[in-house]
Design a protein around this motif. Structure first.
Motif, PDB file in Angstrom:
ATOM      1  N   ALA A 130       0.663  -1.068   0.097  1.00 53.93           N
ATOM      2  CA  ALA A 130       0.098  -0.045   0.005  1.00 53.93           C
ATOM      3  C   ALA A 130       0.875   1.212  -0.163  1.00 53.93           C
ATOM      4  CB  ALA A 130      -0.962   0.047   1.369  1.00 53.93           C
ATOM      5  N   CYS A 131       0.339   2.370  -0.631  1.00 48.51           N
ATOM      6  CA  CYS A 131       1.102   3.481  -0.802  1.00 48.51           C
ATOM      7  C   CYS A 131       0.136   4.822  -0.329  1.00 48.51           C
ATOM      8  CB  CYS A 131       1.599   3.782  -2.026  1.00 48.51           C
ATOM      9  SG  CYS A 131       2.474   5.164  -2.429  1.00 48.51           S
ATOM     10  N   ILE A 132       0.818   5.720   0.503  1.00 46.34           N
ATOM     11  CA  ILE A 132       0.261   6.913   0.588  1.00 46.34           C
ATOM     12  C   ILE A 132       1.159   7.911   0.121  1.00 46.34           C
ATOM     13  CG2 ILE A 132      -0.493   8.562   2.374  1.00 46.34           C
ATOM     14  CD1 ILE A 132      -1.512   6.334   4.042  1.00 46.34           C
ATOM     15  N   ASP A 133       0.589   9.078  -0.468  1.00 47.54           N
ATOM     16  CA  ASP A 133       1.247  10.085  -0.966  1.00 47.54           C
ATOM     17  C   ASP A 133       1.090  11.166   0.172  1.00 47.54           C
ATOM     18  OD1 ASP A 133       2.603  12.299  -2.154  1.00 47.54           O
ATOM     19  OD2 ASP A 133       1.574  11.986  -4.008  1.00 47.54           O
ATOM     20  N   THR A 134       2.066  11.498   0.837  1.00 46.02           N
ATOM     21  CA  THR A 134       1.973  12.681   1.874  1.00 46.02           C
ATOM     22  C   THR A 134       1.870  14.236   1.468  1.00 46.02           C
ATOM     23  OG1 THR A 134       4.101  12.788   2.405  1.00 46.02           O
ATOM     24  CG2 THR A 134       3.091  10.882   3.725  1.00 46.02           C
ATOM     25  N   GLY A 135       2.147  14.230   0.238  1.00 45.61           N
ATOM     26  CA  GLY A 135       2.469  15.674  -0.309  1.00 45.61           C
ATOM     27  C   GLY A 135       3.965  15.916  -0.433  1.00 45.61           C
ATOM     28  N   ASN A 136       4.822  15.384   0.493  1.00 42.90           N
ATOM     29  CA  ASN A 136       6.128  15.350   0.317  1.00 42.90           C
ATOM     30  C   ASN A 136       7.069  14.208   0.039  1.00 42.90           C
ATOM     31  OD1 ASN A 136       5.853  18.108   1.627  1.00 42.90           O
ATOM     32  ND2 ASN A 136       6.095  17.213   3.647  1.00 42.90           N
ATOM     33  N   GLU A 137       6.274  13.094   0.235  1.00 38.74           N
ATOM     34  CA  GLU A 137       7.212  11.739  -0.127  1.00 38.74           C
ATOM     35  C   GLU A 137       6.079  10.612  -0.196  1.00 38.74           C
ATOM     36  OE1 GLU A 137       9.839  10.883   2.879  1.00 38.74           O
ATOM     37  OE2 GLU A 137       8.292  10.838   4.197  1.00 38.74           O
ATOM     38  N   TRP A 138       6.408   9.493  -0.553  1.00 42.10           N
ATOM     39  CA  TRP A 138       5.567   8.471  -0.579  1.00 42.10           C
ATOM     40  C   TRP A 138       5.850   7.628   0.793  1.00 42.10           C
ATOM     41  CZ3 TRP A 138       5.209   6.031  -6.128  1.00 42.10           C
ATOM     42  CH2 TRP A 138       4.464   6.958  -6.986  1.00 42.10           C
ATOM     43  N   GLU A 139       4.949   7.038   1.307  1.00 42.31           N
ATOM     44  CA  GLU A 139       5.079   6.310   2.465  1.00 42.31           C
ATOM     45  C   GLU A 139       4.643   4.717   2.019  1.00 42.31           C
ATOM     46  OE1 GLU A 139       4.261   7.349   6.479  1.00 42.31           O
ATOM     47  OE2 GLU A 139       4.952   9.152   6.097  1.00 42.31           O
ATOM     48  N   ILE A 140       5.246   3.836   2.176  1.00 43.50           N
ATOM     49  CA  ILE A 140       4.969   2.502   1.448  1.00 43.50           C
ATOM     50  C   ILE A 140       5.008   1.316   2.449  1.00 43.50           C
ATOM     51  CG2 ILE A 140       5.291   0.828  -0.408  1.00 43.50           C
ATOM     52  CD1 ILE A 140       6.450   3.436  -1.891  1.00 43.50           C
ATOM     53  N   TRP A 141       3.896   0.528   2.453  1.00 37.17           N
ATOM     54  CA  TRP A 141       4.184  -0.879   3.320  1.00 37.17           C
ATOM     55  C   TRP A 141       4.237  -1.846   2.477  1.00 37.17           C
ATOM     56  CZ3 TRP A 141       1.227   3.639   4.377  1.00 37.17           C
ATOM     57  CH2 TRP A 141       1.522   4.405   5.547  1.00 37.17           C
ATOM     58  N   THR A 142       4.821  -2.837   2.795  1.00 36.17           N
ATOM     59  CA  THR A 142       4.889  -4.117   1.666  1.00 36.17           C
ATOM     60  C   THR A 142       5.123  -5.424   2.819  1.00 36.17           C
ATOM     61  OG1 THR A 142       6.563  -2.784   0.314  1.00 36.17           O
ATOM     62  CG2 THR A 142       6.362  -5.411   0.267  1.00 36.17           C
ATOM     63  N   ILE A 143       4.108  -6.249   2.529  1.00 40.82           N
ATOM     64  CA  ILE A 143       3.996  -7.540   3.244  1.00 40.82           C
ATOM     65  C   ILE A 143       5.070  -8.521   2.508  1.00 40.82           C
ATOM     66  CG2 ILE A 143       2.629  -9.656   3.909  1.00 40.82           C
ATOM     67  CD1 ILE A 143       0.359  -7.740   4.149  1.00 40.82           C
ATOM     68  N   VAL A 144       6.170  -9.024   3.468  1.00 46.51           N
ATOM     69  CA  VAL A 144       7.232  -9.735   2.947  1.00 46.51           C
ATOM     70  C   VAL A 144       7.003 -11.094   3.607  1.00 46.51           C
ATOM     71  CG1 VAL A 144       9.614 -10.048   2.686  1.00 46.51           C
ATOM     72  CG2 VAL A 144       8.605  -7.802   2.445  1.00 46.51           C
ATOM     73  N   ASN A 145       6.974 -12.282   2.987  1.00 42.54           N
ATOM     74  CA  ASN A 145       7.313 -13.744   3.394  1.00 42.54           C
ATOM     75  C   ASN A 145       8.815 -13.984   3.430  1.00 42.54           C
ATOM     76  OD1 ASN A 145       7.867 -16.263   3.685  1.00 42.54           O
ATOM     77  ND2 ASN A 145       5.716 -17.021   3.031  1.00 42.54           N
ATOM     78  N   TYR A 146       9.405 -13.804   4.684  1.00 37.93           N
ATOM     79  CA  TYR A 146      10.927 -13.845   4.577  1.00 37.93           C
ATOM     80  C   TYR A 146      11.516 -15.107   4.248  1.00 37.93           C
ATOM     81  CZ  TYR A 146      11.477 -16.999   8.753  1.00 37.93           C
ATOM     82  OH  TYR A 146      11.591 -17.979   9.650  1.00 37.93           O
ATOM     83  N   MET A 147      10.712 -16.371   4.252  1.00 35.05           N
ATOM     84  CA  MET A 147      11.372 -17.749   3.668  1.00 35.05           C
ATOM     85  C   MET A 147      11.559 -17.449   2.300  1.00 35.05           C
ATOM     86  SD  MET A 147      11.972 -19.473   6.276  1.00 35.05           S
ATOM     87  CE  MET A 147      12.121 -21.149   5.464  1.00 35.05           C
ATOM     88  N   ASN A 148      10.779 -16.539   1.485  1.00 39.69           N
ATOM     89  CA  ASN A 148      10.968 -16.334   0.117  1.00 39.69           C
ATOM     90  C   ASN A 148      11.966 -15.548  -0.399  1.00 39.69           C
ATOM     91  OD1 ASN A 148       8.470 -17.858  -0.653  1.00 39.69           O
ATOM     92  ND2 ASN A 148       7.271 -16.085  -0.773  1.00 39.69           N
ATOM     93  N   HIS A 149      12.697 -14.840   0.798  1.00 42.80           N
ATOM     94  CA  HIS A 149      13.815 -14.027   0.535  1.00 42.80           C
ATOM     95  C   HIS A 149      15.247 -14.496   1.223  1.00 42.80           C
ATOM     96  CE1 HIS A 149      11.023 -11.106  -1.549  1.00 42.80           C
ATOM     97  NE2 HIS A 149      10.522 -11.482  -0.516  1.00 42.80           N
ATOM     98  N   LEU A 150      15.010 -15.614   1.760  1.00 44.43           N
ATOM     99  CA  LEU A 150      16.218 -16.374   2.728  1.00 44.43           C
ATOM    100  C   LEU A 150      17.166 -16.748   1.658  1.00 44.43           C
ATOM    101  CD1 LEU A 150      17.015 -16.830   5.520  1.00 44.43           C
ATOM    102  CD2 LEU A 150      15.921 -19.180   5.363  1.00 44.43           C
ATOM    103  N   THR A 151      18.429 -16.350   2.116  1.00 46.03           N
ATOM    104  CA  THR A 151      19.730 -16.724   1.004  1.00 46.03           C
ATOM    105  C   THR A 151      20.322 -17.725   1.624  1.00 46.03           C
ATOM    106  OG1 THR A 151      21.252 -15.252   2.283  1.00 46.03           O
ATOM    107  CG2 THR A 151      20.152 -14.231   0.482  1.00 46.03           C
ATOM    108  N   CYS A 152      20.969 -18.449   0.739  1.00 44.18           N
ATOM    109  CA  CYS A 152      22.075 -19.637   1.121  1.00 44.18           C
ATOM    110  C   CYS A 152      23.350 -18.882   1.077  1.00 44.18           C
ATOM    111  CB  CYS A 152      22.121 -20.498   0.192  1.00 44.18           C
ATOM    112  SG  CYS A 152      23.289 -22.025   0.746  1.00 44.18           S
ATOM    113  N   GLU A 153      24.024 -18.630   2.453  1.00 39.59           N
ATOM    114  CA  GLU A 153      25.192 -17.990   2.576  1.00 39.59           C
ATOM    115  C   GLU A 153      26.486 -18.731   2.435  1.00 39.59           C
ATOM    116  OE1 GLU A 153      24.652 -15.885   6.112  1.00 39.59           O
ATOM    117  OE2 GLU A 153      22.881 -15.290   6.037  1.00 39.59           O
ATOM    118  N   ARG A 154      27.628 -18.224   1.719  1.00 34.26           N
ATOM    119  CA  ARG A 154      28.653 -18.968   1.561  1.00 34.26           C
ATOM    120  C   ARG A 154      29.484 -18.650   2.715  1.00 34.26           C
ATOM    121  NH1 ARG A 154      30.050 -15.821  -3.478  1.00 34.26           N
ATOM    122  NH2 ARG A 154      32.078 -16.019  -2.246  1.00 34.26           N
ATOM    123  N   ARG A 155      30.330 -19.573   3.213  1.00 34.33           N
ATOM    124  CA  ARG A 155      31.037 -19.704   4.419  1.00 34.33           C
ATOM    125  C   ARG A 155      32.324 -18.692   4.155  1.00 34.33           C
ATOM    126  NH1 ARG A 155      29.040 -20.412   8.730  1.00 34.33           N
ATOM    127  NH2 ARG A 155      30.946 -20.208   9.416  1.00 34.33           N
TER     128      ARG A 155
END
Length: 158
Positions: A130-155
């Motif tokens: 969702a996005c709101i235009d405050t007149g000065n900037e955009w404020e945005i909220w995003t729902i993230v499923n963290y498991m879809n963004h989890l990396t496999c890190e190299r040692r």
């Protein structure tokens, strides 16, 4: 896994399209923040590092790439509600961690609160953003499923 690290990224051309990556180690998140900034920097750039939590590059008057690292507890739920603002600077925050439904409810609550405080309108809303235009900037909220963004890190990065 008591603490995970959300790397948030935003550039000057895609204010409503943040990139999220989740890391198991802060060091890996920080290394990737630096790498992302350098990859997205023009030839003549300034880099700014604020502790191990924010790295940004700026080129010219308006070209930028900003990264921020946010800690969160994955035991609170599989989803997080991430807030960011753009135009009058860039900043990120994890507004809530829980279930998808809890994040949707929290997003609706925060939108109403923001609209009441500054008398602005909802610009747009989807099932995850969702996005709101405050007149000065955009404020945005995003729902993230963290498991879809989890990396496999190299040692070797750690």
């Amino acid at each position: 896994m008591n603490t995970l690290y959300l790397l948030c990224e935003l550039d000057d051309e895609h204010y409503t399209e943040p990139v999220f990556t989740v890391f198991q180690h802060k060091r890996a998140a920080f290394a990737n923040a630096i790498k992302s900034c350098l990859i997205n920097a023009d030839e003549d750039f300034d880099i700014e590092v604020e502790g191990a939590k924010r790295v940004s590059v700026k080129s010219g008057d308006s070209n930028f790439y900003v990264t921020e690292i946010k800690e969160f507890d994955p035991m609170k739920g599989d989803y997080m509600l991430v807030w960011h603002h753009a135009y009058d600077g860039v900043g990120f925050d994890i507004a809530y961690v829980g279930s998808y439904e809890e994040c949707r409810n929290k997003m609706a609550e925060l939108i109403c609160d923001t609209q009441e405080q500054i008398e602005c309108e909802l610009e747009w809303e989807t099932v995850i953003q969702a996005c709101i235009d405050t007149g000065n900037e955009w404020e945005i909220w995003t729902i993230v499923n963290y498991m879809n963004h989890l990396t496999c890190e190299r040692r070797d990065v750690l």
